[in-house]
Write an enzyme that holds these catalytic residues in place. Structure first.
Site, PDB file in Angstrom:
ATOM      1  N   ASP A  66       4.509   0.597  12.168  1.00 48.22           N
ATOM      2  CA  ASP A  66       3.305  -0.041  11.632  1.00 48.22           C
ATOM      3  C   ASP A  66       3.160  -1.486  12.091  1.00 48.22           C
ATOM      4  OD1 ASP A  66       3.378   1.649   8.392  1.00 48.22           O
ATOM      5  OD2 ASP A  66       2.807   2.302  10.395  1.00 48.22           O
TER       6      ASP A  66
ATOM      7  N   LYS B 279       0.846  -1.208   0.000  1.00 48.60           N
ATOM      8  CA  LYS B 279       0.000   0.000   0.000  1.00 48.60           C
ATOM      9  C   LYS B 279       0.879   1.255   0.000  1.00 48.60           C
ATOM     10  CE  LYS B 279      -1.759   1.548   4.005  1.00 48.60           C
ATOM     11  NZ  LYS B 279      -1.444   2.967   4.323  1.00 48.60           N
ATOM     12  N   ASN B 280       1.904   1.266   0.844  1.00 52.66           N
ATOM     13  CA  ASN B 280       2.700   2.488   1.005  1.00 52.66           C
ATOM     14  C   ASN B 280       3.741   2.682  -0.074  1.00 52.66           C
ATOM     15  OD1 ASN B 280       1.120   3.055   3.158  1.00 52.66           O
ATOM     16  ND2 ASN B 280       2.611   2.472   4.717  1.00 52.66           N
TER      17      ASN B 280
ATOM     18  N   CYS C  67      -5.077  12.864  12.463  1.00 51.39           N
ATOM     19  CA  CYS C  67      -5.777  11.594  12.315  1.00 51.39           C
ATOM     20  C   CYS C  67      -5.694  10.911  13.680  1.00 51.39           C
ATOM     21  CB  CYS C  67      -5.151  10.740  11.229  1.00 51.39           C
ATOM     22  SG  CYS C  67      -3.651   9.938  11.756  1.00 51.39           S
TER      23      CYS C  67
ATOM     24  N   ILE D  72       7.576   7.179  17.099  1.00 49.94           N
ATOM     25  CA  ILE D  72       7.278   7.870  15.846  1.00 49.94           C
ATOM     26  C   ILE D  72       6.020   8.735  15.965  1.00 49.94           C
ATOM     27  CG2 ILE D  72       6.803   7.580  13.380  1.00 49.94           C
ATOM     28  CD1 ILE D  72       9.596   6.626  14.107  1.00 49.94           C
TER      29      ILE D  72
ATOM     30  N   ARG E 293      -8.824  -0.403   4.448  1.00 50.63           N
ATOM     31  CA  ARG E 293      -7.939   0.598   3.848  1.00 50.63           C
ATOM     32  C   ARG E 293      -6.584  -0.016   3.521  1.00 50.63           C
ATOM     33  NH1 ARG E 293      -7.477   6.160   6.872  1.00 50.63           N
ATOM     34  NH2 ARG E 293      -6.010   6.284   5.154  1.00 50.63           N
TER      35      ARG E 293
ATOM     36  N   ARG F  49      -4.531  10.733   4.370  1.00 48.72           N
ATOM     37  CA  ARG F  49      -3.457  11.711   4.497  1.00 48.72           C
ATOM     38  C   ARG F  49      -2.445  11.615   3.378  1.00 48.72           C
ATOM     39  NH1 ARG F  49      -1.731  14.055   8.035  1.00 48.72           N
ATOM     40  NH2 ARG F  49       0.397  13.481   7.481  1.00 48.72           N
TER      41      ARG F  49
ATOM     42  N   ARG G 291       0.281  14.766  12.979  1.00 43.79           N
ATOM     43  CA  ARG G 291       0.839  14.468  11.665  1.00 43.79           C
ATOM     44  C   ARG G 291       0.943  15.699  10.774  1.00 43.79           C
ATOM     45  NH1 ARG G 291      -1.413   8.838   9.663  1.00 43.79           N
ATOM     46  NH2 ARG G 291       0.497   8.898   8.434  1.00 43.79           N
ATOM     47  N   PRO G 292       1.705  16.698  11.226  1.00 40.33           N
ATOM     48  CA  PRO G 292       1.899  17.913  10.416  1.00 40.33           C
ATOM     49  C   PRO G 292       2.672  17.604   9.135  1.00 40.33           C
ATOM     50  CG  PRO G 292       3.363  17.908  12.297  1.00 40.33           C
ATOM     51  CD  PRO G 292       2.468  16.722  12.466  1.00 40.33           C
ATOM     52  N   VAL G 293       2.676  18.588   8.233  1.00 40.04           N
ATOM     53  CA  VAL G 293       3.400  18.420   6.966  1.00 40.04           C
ATOM     54  C   VAL G 293       4.441  19.533   6.794  1.00 40.04           C
ATOM     55  CG1 VAL G 293       1.621  17.106   5.749  1.00 40.04           C
ATOM     56  CG2 VAL G 293       1.508  19.623   5.765  1.00 40.04           C
ATOM     57  N   ASP G 294       4.906  20.063   7.932  1.00 38.29           N
ATOM     58  CA  ASP G 294       5.848  21.192   7.872  1.00 38.29           C
ATOM     59  C   ASP G 294       7.110  20.866   7.086  1.00 38.29           C
ATOM     60  OD1 ASP G 294       6.030  19.595  10.414  1.00 38.29           O
ATOM     61  OD2 ASP G 294       7.975  20.569  10.438  1.00 38.29           O
ATOM     62  N   GLN G 295       7.575  19.638   7.165  1.00 35.14           N
ATOM     63  CA  GLN G 295       8.807  19.281   6.445  1.00 35.14           C
ATOM     64  C   GLN G 295       8.575  19.252   4.939  1.00 35.14           C
ATOM     65  OE1 GLN G 295      11.903  18.835   8.000  1.00 35.14           O
ATOM     66  NE2 GLN G 295      10.667  19.778   9.619  1.00 35.14           N
TER      67      GLN G 295
HETATM   68  C1  EPZ Z   1       4.212   6.954   6.396  1.00 38.85           C
HETATM   69  O1  EPZ Z   1       3.400   7.975   6.923  1.00 38.85           O
HETATM   70  C2  EPZ Z   1       3.299   5.748   6.239  1.00 38.85           C
HETATM   71  N1  EPZ Z   1       2.230   6.075   5.293  1.00 38.85           N
HETATM   72  C3  EPZ Z   1       2.715   5.372   7.600  1.00 38.85           C
HETATM   73  O2  EPZ Z   1       1.930   4.204   7.431  1.00 38.85           O
HETATM   74  C4  EPZ Z   1       3.877   5.066   8.545  1.00 38.85           C
HETATM   75  O3  EPZ Z   1       3.356   4.779   9.822  1.00 38.85           O
HETATM   76  C5  EPZ Z   1       4.823   6.269   8.629  1.00 38.85           C
HETATM   77  O4  EPZ Z   1       5.275   6.628   7.303  1.00 38.85           O
HETATM   78  C6  EPZ Z   1       6.043   5.996   9.486  1.00 38.85           C
HETATM   79  O5  EPZ Z   1       6.736   4.892   8.974  1.00 38.85           O
HETATM   80  C7  EPZ Z   1       2.511   6.076   3.958  1.00 38.85           C
HETATM   81  O6  EPZ Z   1       3.628   5.821   3.530  1.00 38.85           O
HETATM   82  C8  EPZ Z   1       1.371   6.402   3.041  1.00 38.85           C
HETATM   83  P1  EPZ Z   1       6.084  10.329   8.552  1.00 38.85           P
HETATM   84  P2  EPZ Z   1       3.951   9.495   6.968  1.00 38.85           P
HETATM   85  O7  EPZ Z   1       5.973  11.597   7.778  1.00 38.85           O
HETATM   86  O8  EPZ Z   1       4.885   9.728   5.862  1.00 38.85           O
HETATM   87  C9  EPZ Z   1       6.156  13.641  11.938  1.00 38.85           C
HETATM   88  C10 EPZ Z   1       0.081   2.812   7.713  1.00 38.85           C
HETATM   89  O9  EPZ Z   1      -0.375   2.280   8.723  1.00 38.85           O
HETATM   90  N2  EPZ Z   1       6.184  14.606  10.837  1.00 38.85           N
HETATM   91  O10 EPZ Z   1       7.260   9.434   8.326  1.00 38.85           O
HETATM   92  O11 EPZ Z   1       2.766  10.378   7.124  1.00 38.85           O
HETATM   93  C11 EPZ Z   1       4.868  12.847  11.984  1.00 38.85           C
HETATM   94  O12 EPZ Z   1       3.889  13.557  12.723  1.00 38.85           O
HETATM   95  C12 EPZ Z   1       0.537   4.255   7.753  1.00 38.85           C
HETATM   96  O13 EPZ Z   1       0.236   2.244   6.602  1.00 38.85           O
HETATM   97  C13 EPZ Z   1       6.311  15.967  11.118  1.00 38.85           C
HETATM   98  O14 EPZ Z   1       6.381  16.358  12.283  1.00 38.85           O
HETATM   99  O15 EPZ Z   1       4.766   9.476   8.323  1.00 38.85           O
HETATM  100  C14 EPZ Z   1       5.299  11.579  12.670  1.00 38.85           C
HETATM  101  O16 EPZ Z   1       5.295  11.806  14.078  1.00 38.85           O
HETATM  102  C15 EPZ Z   1       0.237   4.892   9.100  1.00 38.85           C
HETATM  103  N3  EPZ Z   1       6.354  16.864  10.099  1.00 38.85           N
HETATM  104  C16 EPZ Z   1       6.741  11.385  12.202  1.00 38.85           C
HETATM  105  O17 EPZ Z   1       7.169  12.657  11.705  1.00 38.85           O
HETATM  106  C17 EPZ Z   1       6.270  16.455   8.778  1.00 38.85           C
HETATM  107  O18 EPZ Z   1       6.338  17.327   7.881  1.00 38.85           O
HETATM  108  C18 EPZ Z   1       6.887  10.371  11.058  1.00 38.85           C
HETATM  109  O19 EPZ Z   1       5.922  10.704  10.096  1.00 38.85           O
HETATM  110  C19 EPZ Z   1       6.146  15.076   8.505  1.00 38.85           C
HETATM  111  C20 EPZ Z   1       6.109  14.175   9.544  1.00 38.85           C
END
Ligand code: EPZ
Length: 420
Positions: A305, A22-23, A117, A327, A397, A93, A122-126
């Site tokens: 996960d 999926k990912n 969620c 995480i 999902r 997301r 889960r911000p997107v600041d990065q």
């Molecule tokens: C991906 O989510 C996966 N989803 C998630 O899988 C997985 O749990 C996660 O990576 C961690 O491995 C997909 O690939 C579609 P992150 P993602 O950005 O990219 C923080 C599942 O069950 N963060 O690596 O959204 C964030 O809040 C799903 O299949 C910021 O602060 O995760 C988190 O605490 C759930 N700012 C940490 O970083 C940002 O700009 C890691 O998030 C981005 C992230």
């Protein structure tokens, strides 16, 4: 709303075949935005999230159709509406993954902020910081990110934290930027390397994906490609943990064992016997598992996960396991539901102490997010009596044909609709 009725207490026997990841599928579908030519994806999992992404892309004007062999053919000949509306983004997301490609291809995009969620803010600041470093101007207005960039110019981007989709978004944007981009502190997940490999098959020039520094030489345009999606390492791990919890002997076929080493190591520590081949993993568990400690970390560390699934295993294990989630800030919502099945779990901040009990008892429980629901199914398979898992749309999902796959392993699982 559908529920899953599980009659627990029986070991699992037989073979299950893993679906595409999926990912990996979700970012790969977004990569289609980067070229006017066709991107054909094979081994696409039949999941709600994939269908949501297909709806999101076709709403932009992308031709999306299931190819003859069950794969998907996507063609963004022209992108009429570079937009991602809230009603779709709030359900998934990963929709934020269209932002980088739209900016690179169209020079502007209007994408709803994903919002939080169940498992965290889960911000997107990065994502935004990286795109601005590439020359984008992004305003947040009325819950939407309005992004513009006449052209994207390569830059060195030091990511403040490891983010999987953040790395993927920036890699796709940089693929069509002018000059060189270097992503430092990049995510090393296999799905990131898979996306880079497919982008390179489309004509991109990306090196180092899978490591923590990725170098992207921007090119003027990308062509189409045909790509077979890698096996889902989390689905693989989920079935292995189910077999470890319920006992029995299961062969997981069509897997990529090298992508879940940390999970396999923990299963061995729990007492499972594993036979690992090139594309299959066989697990045998004929005793009560030993409790294991788990601390989630970015790849190649133990995957967040898989945390909920191991909490279910620890719940019935011999001993006490300590689970630390580093995480996400709120990824223990399966704990109170597992307690309804008789688990003895104490949560303090990002740590859960799980004291194994000899037997779990079936009960009615409620899923809260994708991997939490998998955890409840695993516990239900091992529990005495019946477990009724509610809100299993979460499962749909991320797990293709879950009850059919479990039934093929001898599990007594039935989907019941509570539709009036
Ligand atoms: C991906 O989510 C996966 N989803 C998630 O899988 C997985 O749990 C996660 O990576 C961690 O491995 C997909 O690939 C579609 P992150 P993602 O950005 O990219 C923080 C599942 O069950 N963060 O690596 O959204 C964030 O809040 C799903 O299949 C910021 O602060 O995760 C988190 O605490 C759930 N700012 C940490 O970083 C940002 O700009 C890691 O998030 C981005 C992230």
């Amino acid at each position: 709303m559908d529920k899953l009725l599980i009659a627990g207490g029986r070991p699992l026997e037989g073979e299950v075949r893993v679906s595409g990841a999926k990912n990996a599928a979700l970012p790969l579908m977004c990569a289609a935005l980067l070229t006017p030519e066709s991107l054909v994806l094979e081994n696409v999992p039949r999941l709600v999230d994939v269908r949501t992404m297909a709806r999101l892309l076709s709403g932009m004007g992308v031709e999306v159709e299931r190819a003859e062999d069950g794969g998907w053919r996507l063609r963004a000949a022209r992108i009429a509406r570079p937009e991602a509306p809230y009603e779709l983004v709030k359900t998934m997301r990963a929709s934020v993954l269209v932002l980088g490609p739209l900016l690179a291809r169209c020079g502007h995009a209007r994408v709803s902020l994903p919002g939080g969620c169940a498992i965290g803010a889960r911000p997107v600041d990065q994502h935004l910081k990286g795109l601005e470093a590439l020359g984008a101007r992004i305003e947040i207005e009325h819950g939407y990110m309005n992004a513009r960039a006449e052209r994207l110019v390569g830059a060195r981007i030091e990511m403040d934290l490891v983010t999987v989709t953040g790395t993927e978004n920036l890699m796709m944007a940089a693929a069509l930027a002018e000059g060189t981009t270097v992503l430092e502190n990049a995510a090393r997940e296999p799905e990131v390397a898979e996306l880079a490999a497919c982008l390179n098959a489309m004509g991109a020039r990306i090196e180092g994906a899978g490591g923590d520094t990725i170098r992207i030489e921007g090119v003027r345009s990308l062509s189409g490609a045909r790509w077979r999606i890698m096996p889902d390492r989390i689905e693989t791990g989920t079935y292995l943990v189910a077999a470890a919890a319920a006992g029995g002997r299961v062969r997981v076929a069509g897997a990529a064992p090298a992508t879940l080493e940390a999970t396999l190591a923990k299963l061995r520590e729990a007492g499972a016997r594993l036979a690992v081949g090139d594309e299959a993993i066989e697990i045998e568990m004929d005793r009560r598992p030993a409790a294991v400690d788990v601390r989630t970390a970015p790849y190649p560390g133990f995957p967040t996960d898989m945390q909920a699934q191991f909490m279910a295993l620890d719940a019935l294990a011999d001993g006490t396991g300590v689970i630390t989630e580093t995480i996400f800030e709120n990824r223990f919502m399966h704990a109170p539901e597992l307690q309804r099945l008789g688990a003895d779990i104490t949560v303090q901040g990002n740590t859960a102490v799980v004291r194994g009990v000899p037997r779990l008892q079936g009960a009615a429980v409620m899923a809260t997010d994708l991997r939490a629901s998998a955890s409840l199914v695993i516990a239900g398979l091992a529990a005495e009596g019946e477990t009724l898992v509610d809100r299993i749309y979460h499962l749909d999902r991320g797990y293709e044909a879950l009850e059919a796959k479990l039934a093929a392993l001898g599990a007594r699982v039935r989907r019941v609709s509570s539709r009036p």
